[in-house]
Design a protein around this motif. Structure first.
Motif, PDB file in Angstrom:
ATOM      1  N   PHE A 117       0.855  -1.196   0.000  1.00  0.00           N
ATOM      2  CA  PHE A 117       0.000   0.000   0.000  1.00  0.00           C
ATOM      3  C   PHE A 117       0.883   1.235   0.000  1.00  0.00           C
ATOM      4  O   PHE A 117       1.632   1.478   0.932  1.00  0.00           O
ATOM      5  N   ASN A 118       0.771   2.030  -1.072  1.00  0.00           N
ATOM      6  CA  ASN A 118       1.613   3.220  -1.234  1.00  0.00           C
ATOM      7  C   ASN A 118       0.822   4.490  -0.876  1.00  0.00           C
ATOM      8  O   ASN A 118      -0.375   4.445  -0.653  1.00  0.00           O
ATOM      9  N   LYS A 119       1.530   5.594  -0.857  1.00  0.00           N
ATOM     10  CA  LYS A 119       0.981   6.930  -0.562  1.00  0.00           C
ATOM     11  C   LYS A 119       0.455   6.993   0.875  1.00  0.00           C
ATOM     12  O   LYS A 119      -0.586   7.624   1.144  1.00  0.00           O
ATOM     13  N   CYS A 120       1.181   6.308   1.789  1.00  0.00           N
ATOM     14  CA  CYS A 120       0.782   6.328   3.202  1.00  0.00           C
ATOM     15  C   CYS A 120       0.885   7.730   3.786  1.00  0.00           C
ATOM     16  O   CYS A 120       0.270   8.021   4.814  1.00  0.00           O
ATOM     17  N   ASP A 121       1.667   8.603   3.123  1.00  0.00           N
ATOM     18  CA  ASP A 121       1.753   9.994   3.604  1.00  0.00           C
ATOM     19  C   ASP A 121       0.401  10.690   3.518  1.00  0.00           C
ATOM     20  O   ASP A 121       0.167  11.692   4.196  1.00  0.00           O
ATOM     21  N   LEU A 122      -0.504  10.165   2.713  1.00  0.00           N
ATOM     22  CA  LEU A 122      -1.818  10.807   2.553  1.00  0.00           C
ATOM     23  C   LEU A 122      -2.885  10.159   3.437  1.00  0.00           C
ATOM     24  O   LEU A 122      -4.047  10.512   3.358  1.00  0.00           O
ATOM     25  N   SER A 146       5.665   4.835   1.493  1.00  0.00           N
ATOM     26  CA  SER A 146       5.408   6.141   0.901  1.00  0.00           C
ATOM     27  C   SER A 146       6.657   6.558   0.148  1.00  0.00           C
ATOM     28  O   SER A 146       7.743   6.626   0.721  1.00  0.00           O
ATOM     29  N   ALA A 147       6.472   6.846  -1.118  1.00  0.00           N
ATOM     30  CA  ALA A 147       7.611   7.307  -1.915  1.00  0.00           C
ATOM     31  C   ALA A 147       7.979   8.730  -1.494  1.00  0.00           C
ATOM     32  O   ALA A 147       9.098   9.170  -1.704  1.00  0.00           O
ATOM     33  N   VAL A 148       7.045   9.431  -0.855  1.00  0.00           N
ATOM     34  CA  VAL A 148       7.292  10.815  -0.456  1.00  0.00           C
ATOM     35  C   VAL A 148       8.105  10.871   0.840  1.00  0.00           C
ATOM     36  O   VAL A 148       9.110  11.577   0.937  1.00  0.00           O
ATOM     37  N   THR A 149       7.711  10.099   1.852  1.00  0.00           N
ATOM     38  CA  THR A 149       8.421  10.175   3.138  1.00  0.00           C
ATOM     39  C   THR A 149       9.506   9.098   3.254  1.00  0.00           C
ATOM     40  O   THR A 149      10.336   9.156   4.144  1.00  0.00           O
ATOM     41  N   GLN A 170      -3.084  -0.632 -10.614  1.00  0.00           N
ATOM     42  CA  GLN A 170      -3.676   0.293 -11.571  1.00  0.00           C
ATOM     43  C   GLN A 170      -2.799   1.526 -11.801  1.00  0.00           C
ATOM     44  O   GLN A 170      -1.882   1.813 -11.004  1.00  0.00           O
ATOM     45  N   SER A 171      -3.085   2.236 -12.848  1.00  0.00           N
ATOM     46  CA  SER A 171      -2.283   3.412 -13.208  1.00  0.00           C
ATOM     47  C   SER A 171      -2.360   4.476 -12.112  1.00  0.00           C
ATOM     48  O   SER A 171      -3.426   4.722 -11.554  1.00  0.00           O
ATOM     49  N   GLY A 172      -1.214   5.082 -11.800  1.00  0.00           N
ATOM     50  CA  GLY A 172      -1.183   6.196 -10.865  1.00  0.00           C
ATOM     51  C   GLY A 172      -0.941   5.817  -9.421  1.00  0.00           C
ATOM     52  O   GLY A 172      -0.843   6.690  -8.554  1.00  0.00           O
ATOM     53  N   VAL A 173      -0.833   4.532  -9.100  1.00  0.00           N
ATOM     54  CA  VAL A 173      -0.637   4.141  -7.699  1.00  0.00           C
ATOM     55  C   VAL A 173       0.809   4.360  -7.256  1.00  0.00           C
ATOM     56  O   VAL A 173       1.106   4.342  -6.061  1.00  0.00           O
ATOM     57  N   GLY A 174       1.726   4.541  -8.216  1.00  0.00           N
ATOM     58  CA  GLY A 174       3.111   4.870  -7.860  1.00  0.00           C
ATOM     59  C   GLY A 174       4.113   3.743  -8.065  1.00  0.00           C
ATOM     60  O   GLY A 174       5.182   3.746  -7.442  1.00  0.00           O
ATOM     61  N   LYS A 175       3.827   2.810  -8.950  1.00  0.00           N
ATOM     62  CA  LYS A 175       4.749   1.682  -9.177  1.00  0.00           C
ATOM     63  C   LYS A 175       6.122   2.180  -9.644  1.00  0.00           C
ATOM     64  O   LYS A 175       7.153   1.809  -9.083  1.00  0.00           O
ATOM     65  N   SER A 176       6.117   3.046 -10.657  1.00  0.00           N
ATOM     66  CA  SER A 176       7.398   3.522 -11.198  1.00  0.00           C
ATOM     67  C   SER A 176       8.105   4.418 -10.178  1.00  0.00           C
ATOM     68  O   SER A 176       9.331   4.356 -10.027  1.00  0.00           O
ATOM     69  N   THR A 177       7.342   5.232  -9.458  1.00  0.00           N
ATOM     70  CA  THR A 177       7.949   6.118  -8.459  1.00  0.00           C
ATOM     71  C   THR A 177       8.646   5.287  -7.371  1.00  0.00           C
ATOM     72  O   THR A 177       9.762   5.616  -6.942  1.00  0.00           O
ATOM     73  N   LEU A 178       8.024   4.195  -6.941  1.00  0.00           N
ATOM     74  CA  LEU A 178       8.630   3.348  -5.907  1.00  0.00           C
ATOM     75  C   LEU A 178       9.916   2.708  -6.424  1.00  0.00           C
ATOM     76  O   LEU A 178      10.919   2.636  -5.703  1.00  0.00           O
ATOM     77  N   LYS A 189      10.098   7.126 -16.037  1.00  0.00           N
ATOM     78  CA  LYS A 189       9.137   8.209 -16.230  1.00  0.00           C
ATOM     79  C   LYS A 189       7.943   7.973 -15.297  1.00  0.00           C
ATOM     80  O   LYS A 189       7.419   6.856 -15.230  1.00  0.00           O
ATOM     81  N   THR A 190       7.557   8.995 -14.570  1.00  0.00           N
ATOM     82  CA  THR A 190       6.388   8.835 -13.705  1.00  0.00           C
ATOM     83  C   THR A 190       5.326   9.838 -14.126  1.00  0.00           C
ATOM     84  O   THR A 190       5.628  10.847 -14.764  1.00  0.00           O
ATOM     85  N   GLY A 191       4.101   9.536 -13.752  1.00  0.00           N
ATOM     86  CA  GLY A 191       2.993  10.349 -14.262  1.00  0.00           C
ATOM     87  C   GLY A 191       2.513  11.378 -13.273  1.00  0.00           C
ATOM     88  O   GLY A 191       3.083  11.568 -12.201  1.00  0.00           O
ATOM     89  N   VAL A 192       1.473  12.057 -13.663  1.00  0.00           N
ATOM     90  CA  VAL A 192       0.788  12.961 -12.752  1.00  0.00           C
ATOM     91  C   VAL A 192      -0.623  12.426 -12.591  1.00  0.00           C
ATOM     92  O   VAL A 192      -1.152  11.777 -13.484  1.00  0.00           O
ATOM     93  N   ARG A 201      -2.361   8.343 -15.493  1.00  0.00           N
ATOM     94  CA  ARG A 201      -2.475   8.602 -16.937  1.00  0.00           C
ATOM     95  C   ARG A 201      -1.780   7.542 -17.797  1.00  0.00           C
ATOM     96  O   ARG A 201      -1.407   7.803 -18.903  1.00  0.00           O
ATOM     97  N   HIS A 202      -1.579   6.368 -17.247  1.00  0.00           N
ATOM     98  CA  HIS A 202      -0.914   5.294 -18.001  1.00  0.00           C
ATOM     99  C   HIS A 202       0.437   5.743 -18.560  1.00  0.00           C
ATOM    100  O   HIS A 202       0.659   5.763 -19.769  1.00  0.00           O
ATOM    101  N   THR A 203       1.307   6.111 -17.634  1.00  0.00           N
ATOM    102  CA  THR A 203       2.619   6.625 -18.023  1.00  0.00           C
ATOM    103  C   THR A 203       3.502   5.493 -18.532  1.00  0.00           C
ATOM    104  O   THR A 203       4.195   5.635 -19.532  1.00  0.00           O
ATOM    105  N   THR A 204       3.509   4.355 -17.821  1.00  0.00           N
ATOM    106  CA  THR A 204       4.297   3.209 -18.272  1.00  0.00           C
ATOM    107  C   THR A 204       3.455   2.464 -19.309  1.00  0.00           C
ATOM    108  O   THR A 204       2.291   2.172 -19.055  1.00  0.00           O
ATOM    109  N   THR A 205       4.051   2.183 -20.467  1.00  0.00           N
ATOM    110  CA  THR A 205       3.227   1.582 -21.526  1.00  0.00           C
ATOM    111  C   THR A 205       3.660   0.169 -21.920  1.00  0.00           C
ATOM    112  O   THR A 205       2.997  -0.482 -22.703  1.00  0.00           O
TER     113      THR A 205
END
Ligand SMILES: Nc1nc2c(ncn2[C@@H]2O[C@H](COP(=O)(O)OP(=O)(O)OP(=O)(O)O)[C@@H](O)[C@H]2O)c(=O)[nH]1
Ligand SMILES: [Mg+2]
Ligand SMILES: [Zn+2]
Length: 383
Positions: A117-122, A146-149, A170-178, A189-192, A201-205
């Motif tokens: 589970f990502n984005k625990c900072d939120l 959390s990729a942020v903290t 799913q797209s946007g959960v932060g797979k590439s960022t992690l 490349k990571t998305g917004v 936005r389906h950044t990884t294709t």
């Protein structure tokens, strides 16, 4: 003979990492492989010939025996799937999580997916505890990050050591960022987030495999041999696997426990009066039961669709024993793990005798990953 691991398809061929030379080669497959219809996927181990260390090119001569193959995302020789979900942005969706769990349990049985589970900072701590209390008692390994903290990144890195892992979700959960947090040089490349719709936005294709050096994790680095991780795009919900309706229960351990004492044969545990699951429904988390019911309904639709088109839905459990002792049900191995039948084996031998053309075929136009990219058109269904 040199050998290596396919990292991804590239320009009609493949990028293959060769460990002895620590080099990535751009490879074409021998014409013979294509003639024999050998499909090569990311993660496959292959033998190489005609290595040119100046141009970094080589030829794939043989595909080595595959341990397993995930169909979606298409990746071979996978040890574990890390299902990445965001707690918020996009909002955690229990049904989607359970759909991914069922899909990957069917794909990689008997290995259980890891839940990250990502984005625990939120999120509030109480939300994380609620998630933990659903999945940990069922035997899933749950990681909060959390990729942020930077929270939990060490735990995630340790989980990846000495394994071939795949990040799915799913797209946007932060797979590439992690992945970028664990292997800073990757710079994937990571998305917004699309805040209006709360989706990525389906950044990884396409699916690609990366080798982890753990440069920033000296403890792990010291003890690791080879660790690989695949970053993948999200995929269409319609591509998720379903078992037969009566076998969905095998993917929900807490429901299966009660179902085994249900007196009705072929009960779906949805409506039957005096069904043992329904009688003890308060022992199951409501969200999980709702997921079970939704997936049974999906499976029923899939089943009737296939009956109309005369396609078979493979059984995912089989009966063993019976003579003298009690008959029991055990999970069936998926086709890719089963031994090749004698008939198939003989057919293979004939095909091999047939094909003596060993010339290089560099006209590989539609590689497997390209096919996959085509397949993800219309992913809107997922979000
Ligand atoms: N607040 C917060 N945002 C994050 C975190 N991890 C990733 N993000 C943001 O989430 C967005 C999507 O991240 P990606 O890494 O591109 O997501 P993905 O899962 O790879 O998405 P696809 O490639 O489209 O499948 C980016 O804007 C990231 O900055 C986190 O831990 N906390
Ligand atoms: Mg990505
Ligand atoms: Zn029942």
């Amino acid at each position: 003979m040199a050998s290596g691991t396919v990292l991804r398809s590239h320009a009609g061929g493949y990028l293959v990492y060769e460990p002895e030379l620590d080099t990535v080669f751009q490879c074409a497959a021998r014409g013979r492989l294509k003639k024999e219809r050998v499909s090569i996927f990311t993660g496959d181990r292959v033998e190489l010939d005609e290595l040119d260390s100046e141009q970094n090119t080589a030829v794939i001569t043989t595909m080595l025996e595959r341990e397993n193959l995930l169909s979606r995302p298409p990746l071979a020789n996978v040890d574990q799937v890390i299902i990445v979900q965001a707690v918020h942005q996009p909002e955690w969706n229990p049904l989607l999580t359970d759909r991914y769990i069922v899909h990957f349990q069917l794909e990689l049985s008997p290995a259980l997916p890891v839940l990250c589970f990502n984005k625990c900072d939120l999120a509030e701590e109480s939300e994380l505890e609620a998630l933990r209390s659903i999945y940990e008692p069922l035997g899933y390994f749950v990681i909060f990050v959390s990729a942020v903290t930077g929270r939990g990144i060490d735990d995630l890195a340790r989980t990846l050591a000495n394994k071939v892992s795949v990040f799915a979700g799913q797209s946007g959960v932060g797979k590439s960022t992690l992945l970028n947090c664990i292997e800073k040089d990757l710079q994937l490349k990571t998305g917004v987030m699309d805040h209006e719709f709360g989706v990525g936005r389906h950044t990884t294709t396409s699916s690609e495999l990366y080798r982890l050096s753990f440069e920033h994790f000296p403890e792990i680095r010291a003890s690791q041999t080879a660790s690989w991780v695949g970053d993948t795009p999200g995929f269409n919900l319609l591509e998720l696997k379903h078992p037969q309706p009566t076998e969905v229960v095998w993917q929900f351990p807490e429901i299966l426990r009660l179902a085994q004492d249900c007196k009705f044969l072929n009960c779906l545990h949805l409506v039957e009066n005096d069904c043992n699951v329904l009688n003890n429904i308060d022992e199951i988390s409501l969200g999980r039961y709702n997921s079970y019911a939704a997936i049974v309904s999906d499976a029923q639709m899939e089943y009737s669709r296939r009956q109309v088109t005369s396609q078979k839905v493979e059984a995912t459990v089989k009966k063993v024993g019976g003579r003298g002792g009690k008959e029991i049900h055990v999970p069936r191995l998926s086709t890719k793990y089963r031994a090749v039948s004698r008939r198939r084996e003989r057919q293979g031998q004939y095909e091999e005798i047939d094909t003596d053309d060993d010339s290089i075929d560099d006209s590989l136009d539609a590689t497997e990953d390209d096919t996959f990219q085509d397949g993800i058109v219309g992913q809107e269904n997922l979000d």
